[in-house]
Design an enzyme around this catalytic site. Structure first.
Site, mmCIF file in Angstrom:
data_model
loop_
_atom_site.group_PDB
_atom_site.id
_atom_site.type_symbol
_atom_site.label_atom_id
_atom_site.label_comp_id
_atom_site.label_asym_id
_atom_site.label_seq_id
_atom_site.Cartn_x
_atom_site.Cartn_y
_atom_site.Cartn_z
ATOM 1 N N GLY A 142 -3.049 7.740 -6.963
ATOM 2 C CA GLY A 142 -4.331 7.652 -6.283
ATOM 3 C C GLY A 142 -4.405 6.385 -5.446
ATOM 4 N N ARG A 143 -5.617 5.967 -5.143
ATOM 5 C CA ARG A 143 -5.813 4.756 -4.343
ATOM 6 C C ARG A 143 -5.561 3.479 -5.144
ATOM 7 N NH1 ARG A 143 -6.427 5.266 1.124
ATOM 8 N NH2 ARG A 143 -7.546 7.165 1.628
ATOM 9 N N GLU B 183 -2.553 0.739 -4.860
ATOM 10 C CA GLU B 183 -2.485 -0.063 -3.635
ATOM 11 C C GLU B 183 -3.127 -1.435 -3.818
ATOM 12 O OE1 GLU B 183 -3.221 1.032 0.956
ATOM 13 O OE2 GLU B 183 -5.028 1.168 -0.295
ATOM 14 N N CYS C 45 3.137 9.737 -8.616
ATOM 15 C CA CYS C 45 2.590 9.688 -7.268
ATOM 16 C C CYS C 45 2.610 8.256 -6.705
ATOM 17 C CB CYS C 45 1.182 10.297 -7.275
ATOM 18 S SG CYS C 45 0.599 10.882 -5.669
ATOM 19 N N HIS C 46 1.423 7.724 -6.366
ATOM 20 C CA HIS C 46 1.347 6.381 -5.784
ATOM 21 C C HIS C 46 1.564 5.267 -6.808
ATOM 22 C CE1 HIS C 46 -0.308 8.633 -2.412
ATOM 23 N NE2 HIS C 46 -0.140 7.554 -1.654
ATOM 24 N N TYR D 207 4.953 9.946 -4.549
ATOM 25 C CA TYR D 207 4.431 10.729 -3.432
ATOM 26 C C TYR D 207 5.441 10.627 -2.286
ATOM 27 C CZ TYR D 207 1.375 12.597 0.109
ATOM 28 O OH TYR D 207 0.852 13.370 1.104
#
Length: 198
Positions: free
Chosen positions: A88-89, A92, A118-119, A138
């Site tokens: 997800g976000r 980051e 994923c991320h 991802y």
């Protein structure tokens, strides 16, 4: 045997990628502590729902409020048996916290099981723990992995104690591989529903 697992959440963590492993790992008997920097047990992280609808990248929609069950400031990584890093976000910005980087490095230095989806691989790249490791994430993050010295592979990937997946559709295989690394045994006969009498 029950193990204590640390799960790194953050604001706009992907909804399925935090909810599913959090619940599934508890379901099979593990204790899971979900934490986020600057937050305590009972605080929440808003989640994002990433979907794959035929566009050039995923779409993003509001998800649920995911409730944390442990204080971040109380985390001592040496007390945990394994680490889960959802996508997800969140990854980051989580990678900008020195404490998060130190936590990730601890699990690799101690050769403990790590599952990233994923991320989540953004945290592993930022922690400089991918050199010579085969992993995935991802698809747009292949460049991040290779710049960090990792070997990219499509699909669910296992390299020693590291299990990685590309996104939430990988949950069945990703979680199965992680449970295998953890040594979790599930008696499928006990879990099967009883046959109905004719």
């Amino acid at each position: 045997m029950s193990q204590q697992i640390l799960l790194l959440a953050g604001d706009f963590v992907e909804d399925y990628e935090v909810m599913v492993p959090f619940q599934a790992l508890q379901m099979v008997g593990h204790e899971v502590h979900a934490v986020c920097p600057e937050k305590e047990s009972g605080d929440t992280c808003p989640t994002a729902i990433h979907d794959f609808e035929g566009d050039q990248t995923y779409t993003e929609k509001p998800g649920h409020n995911f409730e944390l069950n442990h204080d971040f400031d109380a985390v001592d990584p040496s007390e945990y048996d394994a680490l889960v890093v959802p996508g997800g976000r969140a990854p980051e910005y989580l990678r900008t916290y020195d404490e998060i980087i130190e936590i990730v490095r601890h699990f690799f230095e101690a050769e403990k099981p790590v599952a990233s989806l994923c991320h989540g691989v953004q945290l592993l790249a930022a922690a400089d723990v991918l050199e010579g490791r085969t992993c995935t994430g991802y698809p747009a993050l292949e460049v991040d992995v290779t710049i960090a010295g990792g070997e990219w592979e499509d699909g669910v990937t296992r390299d020693g104690n590291l299990v990685t997946g590309q996104a939430w559709p990988d949950h069945p295989d990703w979680l199965a591989e992680f449970l295998d690394v953890l040594g979790t045994e599930i008696d499928h006969a006990d879990a099967a529903p009883a046959a109905a009498d004719d």
